[in-house]
Design a protein around this motif. Sequence first.
Motif, short mmCIF file in Angstrom:
data_model
loop_
_atom_site.label_atom_id
_atom_site.label_comp_id
_atom_site.label_asym_id
_atom_site.label_seq_id
_atom_site.Cartn_x
_atom_site.Cartn_y
_atom_site.Cartn_z
N ASN A 142 1.03 -1.06 0.21
CA ASN A 142 0.14 -0.48 -0.37
C ASN A 142 1.07 1.64 0.15
O ASN A 142 1.77 1.00 0.39
N SER A 143 0.26 2.42 -0.80
CA SER A 143 0.96 3.48 -0.94
C SER A 143 0.33 4.31 -0.71
O SER A 143 -0.12 5.57 -1.88
N TYR A 144 -0.30 4.77 0.85
CA TYR A 144 -1.08 5.92 1.23
C TYR A 144 -0.63 7.23 0.61
O TYR A 144 0.10 7.80 0.85
N LYS A 145 -1.82 8.19 0.36
CA LYS A 145 -1.39 9.75 -0.45
C LYS A 145 -2.47 10.26 0.63
O LYS A 145 -3.08 10.09 0.67
N TYR A 146 -1.43 11.50 1.29
CA TYR A 146 -1.51 12.34 2.47
C TYR A 146 -1.95 13.53 1.36
O TYR A 146 -1.83 14.20 0.58
N SER A 147 -2.93 14.75 2.18
CA SER A 147 -3.03 16.12 2.11
C SER A 147 -2.67 16.05 3.18
O SER A 147 -1.72 15.41 3.68
N ILE A 148 -2.00 17.81 3.02
CA ILE A 148 -1.04 18.65 4.18
C ILE A 148 -1.29 18.02 5.39
O ILE A 148 -1.34 17.96 6.53
N GLU A 149 -3.50 18.23 5.20
CA GLU A 149 -3.89 18.51 6.12
C GLU A 149 -4.15 16.86 7.61
O GLU A 149 -4.42 17.14 7.97
N SER A 150 -4.46 16.10 6.52
CA SER A 150 -4.65 14.88 6.79
C SER A 150 -3.16 14.10 7.15
O SER A 150 -3.69 14.17 8.68
N LEU A 151 -2.15 14.99 6.95
CA LEU A 151 -0.42 14.67 7.59
C LEU A 151 -0.69 15.21 8.50
O LEU A 151 -0.37 14.85 9.54
N SER A 152 -1.67 16.07 8.57
CA SER A 152 -1.37 16.72 10.08
C SER A 152 -1.85 16.25 10.69
O SER A 152 -1.63 16.91 12.17
N ALA A 153 -3.30 16.07 10.76
CA ALA A 153 -3.93 15.71 11.78
C ALA A 153 -3.72 14.70 12.41
O ALA A 153 -3.84 14.38 13.80
N LEU A 154 -2.86 13.96 11.91
CA LEU A 154 -2.50 12.49 11.87
C LEU A 154 -1.04 13.07 13.03
O LEU A 154 -1.36 12.51 13.84
N ALA A 155 -0.29 13.69 12.66
CA ALA A 155 0.61 14.63 13.51
C ALA A 155 0.55 14.63 14.90
O ALA A 155 0.99 14.58 16.00
N ARG A 156 -0.49 15.19 14.37
CA ARG A 156 -0.89 16.18 16.05
C ARG A 156 -1.46 15.40 16.68
O ARG A 156 -0.86 15.93 18.60
N GLY A 157 -1.89 14.23 16.21
CA GLY A 157 -2.82 13.54 17.25
C GLY A 157 -1.18 12.52 18.00
O GLY A 157 -2.62 11.79 18.98
N VAL A 158 -0.07 13.03 17.37
CA VAL A 158 0.98 11.82 18.98
C VAL A 158 1.39 13.04 18.91
O VAL A 158 3.11 12.69 19.43
N GLY A 159 1.23 14.43 18.94
CA GLY A 159 1.90 15.70 19.54
C GLY A 159 2.49 16.08 18.50
O GLY A 159 3.68 17.31 19.43
N TRP A 160 3.01 15.92 16.99
CA TRP A 160 3.95 16.91 16.75
C TRP A 160 2.64 18.22 16.35
O TRP A 160 2.37 18.09 15.54
N LEU A 161 2.79 19.82 15.55
CA LEU A 161 2.73 20.50 15.30
C LEU A 161 3.67 20.76 14.23
O LEU A 161 4.50 20.96 14.40
N PRO A 162 1.92 21.10 13.22
CA PRO A 162 2.29 21.47 12.62
C PRO A 162 2.85 22.93 11.39
O PRO A 162 2.80 23.51 12.69
#
Length: 325
Positions: free
Chosen positions: A285-305
Amino acid sequence: MVAVVTRRRLSQQQAEASAFEIDVLEGLHDIPKHVPAKYFYDAAGSRLFERITEVPEYYPTRCELRILRQHAADIAKLIPSGAALVEFGSGSSRKARILLKAAASKLAAYVPVDICGEMIEQEAAELRTDFPQLKVLPVTADICNPFELPAAAKDASARVGFFPGSTIGNFEPHEAAGFLRNAANILGRGAVLIIGFDLVKSADVLNAAYNDAQGVTAQFNLNLLTRINRELGGTFQLDTFEHHAFYNRERHRVEMHLASLKRQKVKVAGDTIDFRAGETIHTENSYKYSIESLSALARGVGWLPAAAWTDSRKYFAMQTFILGA
Ligand code: AVI
């Protein structure tokens, strides 16, 4: 001493061989059948991947290099003076070299981390020649598991993670979150993380990128069967399997499969695996993200975009994240 090193290397190879056997058999006995994408990268698979990066349809590598070359100075500004640059899954360090050219003078160290120790040691020697002032401190480790940084990186003013290549897209979303959590633990307070990832785009562009006209991606996919035949005594007949790759719009991912062209039985490590005509092995699988969707994933584990850069067609992005308090 030589005997001890040789024995250690052998037992590591045996452990890797048995993990391969366990994962392949488990995946081939499952419904639907699957084999982890990490097993693509034997010597032949790694060479084929290098060739994929050069076919006209596969844009990610060219886009990422263009973004890095164009914005290296801006990206370097986000690296605190005296920081250590830690590259996750560094391989040939080709992309890090662009950042190092822009930032080497303010770095306390460059720490390439990769599962393939031999490759990074060799690359480190070349980097030391090209950047004589820079401390190059390779670490052999699985980037998804906790590992120790060298003292010079721990003592640096901060640690900046670098994860290019859209490798994050080959993780399932929960694995991507796990990777980001592990990176946060390793890099610690005040860390910055720079990630290169492939953006959601038209299905036509994506389907072409994973079905190149020269058939290199097909060879890369089928090489997995060659590897199983060689290393696990498999009896796959390569001309009875076909490369299938398509964009799954609902799940924002390109899927790669190997489809059996007929009903057949295949032997792997002494087990018999039954295939229906048309049945597939899901290989990547090769997942494609938007800036918003990767930001949401990262925010969930403490990384601020923070800042992000894309190429002019918005095919690929390089984004920075800052570890929250
Ligand atoms: C390594 N990885 C980011 C590639 C990708 O695009 O997911 C692997 C690849 N598979 C087929 N083509 C390239």
